[in-house]
Scaffold this motif. Structure first.
Motif, short mmCIF file in Angstrom:
data_model
loop_
_atom_site.label_atom_id
_atom_site.label_comp_id
_atom_site.label_asym_id
_atom_site.label_seq_id
_atom_site.Cartn_x
_atom_site.Cartn_y
_atom_site.Cartn_z
N ARG A 135 -36.97 8.22 0.22
CA ARG A 135 -38.33 8.74 0.42
C ARG A 135 -38.62 9.88 -0.55
O ARG A 135 -39.70 9.96 -1.11
CB ARG A 135 -38.49 9.24 1.86
CG ARG A 135 -38.67 8.09 2.83
CD ARG A 135 -38.63 8.58 4.24
NE ARG A 135 -38.84 7.49 5.17
CZ ARG A 135 -38.71 7.61 6.46
NH1 ARG A 135 -38.35 8.74 7.00
NH2 ARG A 135 -38.90 6.57 7.25
N VAL A 136 -37.64 10.77 -0.71
CA VAL A 136 -37.84 11.90 -1.64
C VAL A 136 -37.99 11.37 -3.07
O VAL A 136 -38.86 11.84 -3.83
CB VAL A 136 -36.69 12.92 -1.52
CG1 VAL A 136 -36.79 13.97 -2.62
CG2 VAL A 136 -36.72 13.59 -0.16
N SER A 152 -39.23 8.65 -3.91
CA SER A 152 -40.56 8.01 -4.03
C SER A 152 -41.64 8.99 -4.49
O SER A 152 -42.67 8.60 -5.00
CB SER A 152 -40.96 7.33 -2.72
OG SER A 152 -41.38 8.30 -1.79
N TRP A 153 -41.40 10.32 -4.30
CA TRP A 153 -42.36 11.31 -4.83
C TRP A 153 -42.52 11.17 -6.34
O TRP A 153 -43.56 11.45 -6.89
CB TRP A 153 -41.86 12.73 -4.59
CG TRP A 153 -41.90 13.22 -3.19
CD1 TRP A 153 -42.58 12.68 -2.14
CD2 TRP A 153 -41.25 14.38 -2.69
NE1 TRP A 153 -42.39 13.44 -1.02
CE2 TRP A 153 -41.58 14.49 -1.32
CE3 TRP A 153 -40.42 15.34 -3.25
CZ2 TRP A 153 -41.10 15.52 -0.52
CZ3 TRP A 153 -39.95 16.36 -2.46
CH2 TRP A 153 -40.29 16.44 -1.10
N ARG A 187 -44.55 4.58 -11.44
CA ARG A 187 -44.92 3.23 -11.88
C ARG A 187 -46.23 2.77 -11.26
O ARG A 187 -46.42 2.84 -10.05
CB ARG A 187 -43.81 2.24 -11.50
CG ARG A 187 -42.56 2.39 -12.35
CD ARG A 187 -41.45 1.57 -11.78
NE ARG A 187 -41.12 2.01 -10.42
CZ ARG A 187 -40.36 1.33 -9.59
NH1 ARG A 187 -39.85 0.18 -9.94
NH2 ARG A 187 -40.09 1.80 -8.38
N ARG A 231 -49.08 3.99 -11.11
CA ARG A 231 -49.88 4.98 -10.40
C ARG A 231 -50.96 5.53 -11.33
O ARG A 231 -50.94 5.30 -12.53
CB ARG A 231 -48.99 6.12 -9.91
CG ARG A 231 -47.91 5.69 -8.94
CD ARG A 231 -48.48 5.46 -7.58
NE ARG A 231 -47.41 5.45 -6.59
CZ ARG A 231 -47.56 5.88 -5.35
NH1 ARG A 231 -48.71 6.34 -4.94
NH2 ARG A 231 -46.57 5.82 -4.50
N GLY A 261 -53.85 11.14 -11.01
CA GLY A 261 -53.69 12.10 -9.90
C GLY A 261 -52.24 12.20 -9.46
O GLY A 261 -51.79 13.25 -9.01
N MET A 262 -51.51 11.08 -9.60
CA MET A 262 -50.11 11.07 -9.21
C MET A 262 -49.27 11.92 -10.16
O MET A 262 -48.27 12.50 -9.74
CB MET A 262 -49.62 9.61 -9.19
CG MET A 262 -48.27 9.42 -8.54
SD MET A 262 -48.30 9.76 -6.78
CE MET A 262 -46.54 9.65 -6.44
N PHE A 264 -49.50 15.27 -8.85
CA PHE A 264 -48.68 15.38 -7.64
C PHE A 264 -47.20 15.55 -8.01
O PHE A 264 -46.51 16.42 -7.48
CB PHE A 264 -48.86 14.12 -6.77
CG PHE A 264 -47.96 14.09 -5.56
CD1 PHE A 264 -48.33 14.77 -4.41
CD2 PHE A 264 -46.77 13.40 -5.58
CE1 PHE A 264 -47.50 14.76 -3.30
CE2 PHE A 264 -45.94 13.38 -4.47
CZ PHE A 264 -46.31 14.06 -3.33
N ARG A 281 -44.73 18.82 -7.38
CA ARG A 281 -43.46 18.80 -6.66
C ARG A 281 -42.34 19.34 -7.54
O ARG A 281 -41.54 20.16 -7.10
CB ARG A 281 -43.10 17.37 -6.24
CG ARG A 281 -44.01 16.78 -5.18
CD ARG A 281 -43.55 17.16 -3.81
NE ARG A 281 -44.70 17.38 -2.94
CZ ARG A 281 -44.74 17.10 -1.65
NH1 ARG A 281 -43.70 16.60 -1.05
NH2 ARG A 281 -45.80 17.35 -0.93
N ALA A 296 -53.92 13.63 -4.83
CA ALA A 296 -53.44 12.68 -5.85
C ALA A 296 -54.47 11.56 -6.05
O ALA A 296 -54.45 10.87 -7.07
CB ALA A 296 -52.09 12.08 -5.46
N GLU A 324 -54.68 8.64 -4.95
CA GLU A 324 -54.19 7.26 -5.02
C GLU A 324 -54.97 6.38 -4.04
O GLU A 324 -55.19 5.20 -4.30
CB GLU A 324 -52.71 7.22 -4.66
CG GLU A 324 -51.79 7.74 -5.74
CD GLU A 324 -51.76 6.83 -6.94
OE1 GLU A 324 -51.31 5.69 -6.80
OE2 GLU A 324 -52.20 7.25 -8.01
#
Lengths: 107, 246
Positions: free
Chosen positions: A18-19, A21-22, A26, A28, A31-32, A35, A39, B209, B211
């Motif tokens: 899960r971490v 996945s931050w 790919r 995206r 905006g990602m 993000f 992080r 973000a 998305e």
């Protein structure tokens, strides 16, 4: 007992996944990127804060320890890390401005 | 014209076996939809493949999956828009929701969030568009937007937050609350609706973000609705600080 260990390992693997996945960019959007950078810089700055406190504790060990540390800090590698730190602060700060603008004006 | 396309499909069963990808080769028409191809794989090659679908025209939101890594409604995704002759199509279940079997995820928590929003999708009276004036249209048409939501959960899958914060309300339910705040119906109280979102698992967990906006197949603009709610909450707080009545 063995079942519990397997369950623990599975939960740990899921948490790591899960971490990770931050940082999965790919397919995206832009905006990602913001993000992910948010992080990364957040984790980097937390690490830096800890390091900063450890470094400051050298002051308690006297002038000699502090001078030795300062001479080490003048090396090009450390200066490169300084640039990285500055870039991290800038990116995080600017992302904050972006979020505030999107929240209040453009969103 | 026919293309040869390889489909790599995620397989996961609750029988203790490890999740893996199965490969299926299929002859397809280039403008065929991904869901049609999946159905043919099920019919001709593997009857144990589990997937969800219903309407085949982007109205029900049942066939949401990840196609080549991106959240898509497979019923409206044409194969020639994502690959070429001899290419590969990767089909996976949506993110952030537990996989029940193969391409089917458990939507319970997602629907519970929508339920919590108390969104009333059915109006007691529909506007008569033929007779509205320009000014009325400016009010009515934006207000119709969220009713487009087909509750497909693609936004929830694409959002990077639920991966590590499963308690996050999610873009769809926040957008539903946003619509109720914009146009309160059936006695809905905008103030209590704003309170529902004004906490760390609600509005403020979103990291902008966007998305959700990118993948939404129905132009609901969940990210925009979240920003609108934030503005409403902040304006309300300012008014409270300065003793201004709404």
């Amino acid at each position: 007992m063995a079942t519990t260990q397997v369950q623990d390992r599975s939960l740990r693997q899921k948490s790591i996944k899960r971490v990770v996945s931050w940082f999965d960019y790919r397919r995206r959007s832009l905006g990602m990127v913001a993000f992910i950078l948010n992080r990364l810089t957040g984790i980097g700055l937390i690490f830096y804060l800890g390091l900063h406190l450890v470094v400051l504790s050298l002051l308690a060990k006297g002038e000699m320890a502090w001078d030795t540390f300062l001479s080490l800090m003048r090396s090009p590698v450390i200066l490169a890390f300084d640039i990285l730190l500055f870039a991290g602060l800038l990116i995080r700060g600017l992302n904050g401005v972006r979020v505030a603008l999107v929240d209040m004006v453009f969103g | 014209m026919r293309w040869q396309v390889t489909f790599r499909i995620y397989r996961s069963k609750q029988d203790g076996s490890s999740p893996h990808f199965d490969t299926f080769n299929l002859e397809v028409k280039p403008d065929e939809y991904v869901l049609d191809a999946i159905e043919r794989i099920w019919a001709e090659q593997d009857r144990s493949l589990v997937f969800r679908h219903a309407c085949h025209h982007a109205a029900c939101g049942a066939c949401g999956m990840r196609v080549n890594g991106r959240e898509k409604l497979t019923c409206t995704t044409q194969i020639n828009s994502i690959t070429s002759d001899g290419g590969t199509v990767l089909v996976e279940p949506m993110r952030n929701l537990p996989v029940l079997s193969d391409l089917v995820v458990d939507m319970t928590s997602f629907y519970a969030g929508m339920e919590e929003a108390q969104f009333v999708a059915i109006r007691s009276a529909e506007p008569m568009f033929d007779y509205v004036t320009k000014n009325q249209a400016e009010v009515i048409f934006p207000a119709n937007r969220f009713e487009n939501c087909i509750e497909c959960a693609l936004c929830y899958s694409a959002c990077p937050i639920p991966a590590t914060n499963p308690d996050f309300m999610g873009p769809a339910s926040l957008a539903a609350i946003g619509r109720m705040v914009e146009e309160p119906r059936c006695g809905a109280d905008p103030v209590s609706l704003l309170d529902m979102t004004d906490h760390e698992k609600g509005l403020w967990r979103c990291h902008s973000a966007f998305e959700c906006v990118e993948v939404c197949p129905a132009d609901v603009n969940p990210g925009g609705m979240i920003m609108m709610l934030r503005r409403q909450v902040i304006i309300r707080r300012f008014k409270q600080w300065f003793g201004i009545r709404s």
